[in-house]
Design a protein around this motif. Structure first.
Motif, mmCIF file in Angstrom:
data_model
loop_
_atom_site.group_PDB
_atom_site.id
_atom_site.type_symbol
_atom_site.label_atom_id
_atom_site.label_comp_id
_atom_site.label_asym_id
_atom_site.label_seq_id
_atom_site.Cartn_x
_atom_site.Cartn_y
_atom_site.Cartn_z
ATOM 1 N N GLU A 71 52.164 36.618 33.854
ATOM 2 C CA GLU A 71 50.706 36.601 33.913
ATOM 3 C C GLU A 71 50.245 35.764 35.093
ATOM 4 O OE1 GLU A 71 46.770 36.069 31.107
ATOM 5 O OE2 GLU A 71 48.750 35.655 30.257
ATOM 6 N N CYS A 72 49.247 36.279 35.775
ATOM 7 C CA CYS A 72 48.673 35.643 36.962
ATOM 8 C C CYS A 72 47.373 34.964 36.526
ATOM 9 C CB CYS A 72 48.423 36.728 38.014
ATOM 10 S SG CYS A 72 47.628 36.164 39.498
ATOM 11 N N ASN A 73 47.477 33.729 36.068
ATOM 12 C CA ASN A 73 46.321 33.025 35.512
ATOM 13 C C ASN A 73 45.314 32.547 36.557
ATOM 14 O OD1 ASN A 73 47.067 33.182 32.758
ATOM 15 N ND2 ASN A 73 48.615 31.613 33.133
ATOM 16 N N TYR A 74 45.715 32.532 37.808
ATOM 17 C CA TYR A 74 44.839 31.982 38.837
ATOM 18 C C TYR A 74 43.849 32.999 39.406
ATOM 19 C CZ TYR A 74 48.341 34.140 41.870
ATOM 20 O OH TYR A 74 49.194 35.024 42.464
ATOM 21 N N PHE A 80 39.872 38.292 42.751
ATOM 22 C CA PHE A 80 40.182 39.717 42.750
ATOM 23 C C PHE A 80 39.514 40.409 43.928
ATOM 24 C CE2 PHE A 80 38.669 43.981 41.425
ATOM 25 C CZ PHE A 80 39.884 44.641 41.414
ATOM 26 N N LYS A 81 38.230 40.122 44.135
ATOM 27 C CA LYS A 81 37.505 40.738 45.251
ATOM 28 C C LYS A 81 38.135 40.347 46.583
ATOM 29 C CE LYS A 81 33.107 40.474 42.802
ATOM 30 N NZ LYS A 81 31.798 39.831 42.792
ATOM 31 N N GLU A 82 38.494 39.078 46.728
ATOM 32 C CA GLU A 82 39.129 38.614 47.969
ATOM 33 C C GLU A 82 40.489 39.274 48.169
ATOM 34 O OE1 GLU A 82 39.209 34.364 47.599
ATOM 35 O OE2 GLU A 82 37.040 34.177 47.891
ATOM 36 N N TRP A 83 41.283 39.360 47.115
ATOM 37 C CA TRP A 83 42.601 39.977 47.180
ATOM 38 C C TRP A 83 42.500 41.440 47.587
ATOM 39 C CZ3 TRP A 83 44.304 43.873 43.751
ATOM 40 C CH2 TRP A 83 45.649 44.201 43.844
ATOM 41 N N LEU A 84 41.501 42.131 47.029
ATOM 42 C CA LEU A 84 41.339 43.557 47.275
ATOM 43 C C LEU A 84 40.873 43.856 48.694
ATOM 44 C CD1 LEU A 84 41.789 46.025 45.496
ATOM 45 C CD2 LEU A 84 39.373 45.994 44.945
ATOM 46 N N THR A 85 40.175 42.924 49.315
ATOM 47 C CA THR A 85 39.640 43.166 50.655
ATOM 48 C C THR A 85 40.359 42.377 51.747
ATOM 49 O OG1 THR A 85 37.958 41.454 50.311
ATOM 50 C CG2 THR A 85 37.342 43.740 49.773
ATOM 51 N N ASP A 86 41.377 41.616 51.392
ATOM 52 C CA ASP A 86 42.116 40.795 52.341
ATOM 53 C C ASP A 86 42.755 41.658 53.433
ATOM 54 O OD1 ASP A 86 43.448 38.050 52.909
ATOM 55 O OD2 ASP A 86 45.130 39.473 52.857
ATOM 56 N N GLU A 87 42.506 41.325 54.694
ATOM 57 C CA GLU A 87 43.019 42.116 55.816
ATOM 58 C C GLU A 87 44.545 42.105 55.888
ATOM 59 O OE1 GLU A 87 41.659 44.400 57.862
ATOM 60 O OE2 GLU A 87 39.914 44.105 56.569
ATOM 61 N N ASN A 142 38.010 41.491 29.544
ATOM 62 C CA ASN A 142 39.099 42.182 28.850
ATOM 63 C C ASN A 142 40.308 42.421 29.755
ATOM 64 O OD1 ASN A 142 37.572 42.438 26.489
ATOM 65 N ND2 ASN A 142 36.612 44.304 27.245
ATOM 66 N N VAL A 143 40.319 41.807 30.932
ATOM 67 C CA VAL A 143 41.372 42.045 31.920
ATOM 68 C C VAL A 143 42.375 40.897 31.922
ATOM 69 C CG1 VAL A 143 41.837 42.277 34.409
ATOM 70 C CG2 VAL A 143 39.867 43.426 33.396
ATOM 71 N N MET A 144 43.647 41.264 31.988
ATOM 72 C CA MET A 144 44.726 40.297 32.210
ATOM 73 C C MET A 144 45.461 40.790 33.456
ATOM 74 S SD MET A 144 46.020 39.936 28.271
ATOM 75 C CE MET A 144 47.272 38.718 28.511
ATOM 76 N N VAL A 145 45.807 39.872 34.354
ATOM 77 C CA VAL A 145 46.442 40.238 35.613
ATOM 78 C C VAL A 145 47.903 39.795 35.569
ATOM 79 C CG1 VAL A 145 46.341 40.021 38.124
ATOM 80 C CG2 VAL A 145 44.226 39.895 36.788
ATOM 81 N N TYR A 146 48.798 40.676 36.020
ATOM 82 C CA TYR A 146 50.230 40.384 36.038
ATOM 83 C C TYR A 146 50.800 40.678 37.420
ATOM 84 C CZ TYR A 146 49.990 40.266 30.963
ATOM 85 O OH TYR A 146 49.671 39.947 29.672
ATOM 86 N N HIS A 147 51.937 40.080 37.689
ATOM 87 C CA HIS A 147 52.722 40.398 38.882
ATOM 88 C C HIS A 147 54.185 40.360 38.492
ATOM 89 C CE1 HIS A 147 53.768 36.135 39.335
ATOM 90 N NE2 HIS A 147 52.491 35.864 39.165
ATOM 91 N N ASP A 148 55.049 40.890 39.370
ATOM 92 C CA ASP A 148 56.474 40.849 39.043
ATOM 93 C C ASP A 148 56.963 39.414 39.153
ATOM 94 O OD1 ASP A 148 56.356 40.860 41.889
ATOM 95 O OD2 ASP A 148 58.418 41.569 41.981
#
Length: 181
Positions: A71-74, A80-87, A142-148
């Protein structure tokens, strides 16, 4: 291609948002660290009942357990918006997008795939990512974010949404190699 080997394999699902996002059904269950996930459609033997043991189980999502996701708690809405638009992410993802096109059409050369991406496919893909953001942000509670487990530089994240439609994972297509079970 070295970057390909770092992509995590995850369950295939339904493509949404013009193919930019994949939706995969998941479910909650109790799992121990030494337990395998029984996938839908499998036929476990009647003899394979629960064994009494001292190991404790933990309530997890089946795909989180199966792929050892963390789980990506940070990450919050702003992150999320920054991650999605990061160059930097867009530059890395462009390589994955090119490779994804080549996986679908093996005759496509590197140059032709890149030309297709730069000729408008990337712009359309970014538009669909924006549509995904418009879908996910109002549901953020209702969102939980995960990464490998490695959290590679590619920045691939998996988004769990539990709502009235059920439990589902959403992830950006081409950032993960999919496997059908």
């Amino acid at each position: 291609k070295q970057w390909y080997q770092r992509r995590v394999a995850i369950t295939a699902g339904e493509e949404l948002f013009g193919g930019a996002i994949v939706k995969a059904a998941c479910k909650w269950g109790h799992y121990s660290n030494n337990e395998d996930v029984v996938l839908a459609g499998s036929n476990p033997s009647a003899e394979d009942g629960e064994e009494a043991g001292t190991e404790t189980s933990e309530r997890k999502i089946d795909l989180v357990h199966q792929f050892k996701l963390v789980e990506c708690n940070y990450m919050n809405k702003k992150g999320f918006k920054e991650w999605l638009t990061d160059e930097d992410n867009m530059t890395r993802w462009k390589k994955f997008f090119v490779d994804g096109l080549q996986e679908k059409d093996y005759k496509l050369s590197d140059e032709d795939a890149l030309a297709k991406v730069e000729g408008g496919a990337m712009k359309e893909w970014k538009k669909e990512l924006t549509n995904f953001a418009k879908f996910i942000l109002p549901q953020w509670k209702n969102v939980m974010v995960y990464h490998d487990v490695k959290e590679d530089l590619e920045g691939a994240k998996i988004f769990y949404i539990g709502d009235g439609e059920g439990d589902n994972f959403y992830y950006i297509n081409n950032l993960y190699r999919t496997e059908k079970f």
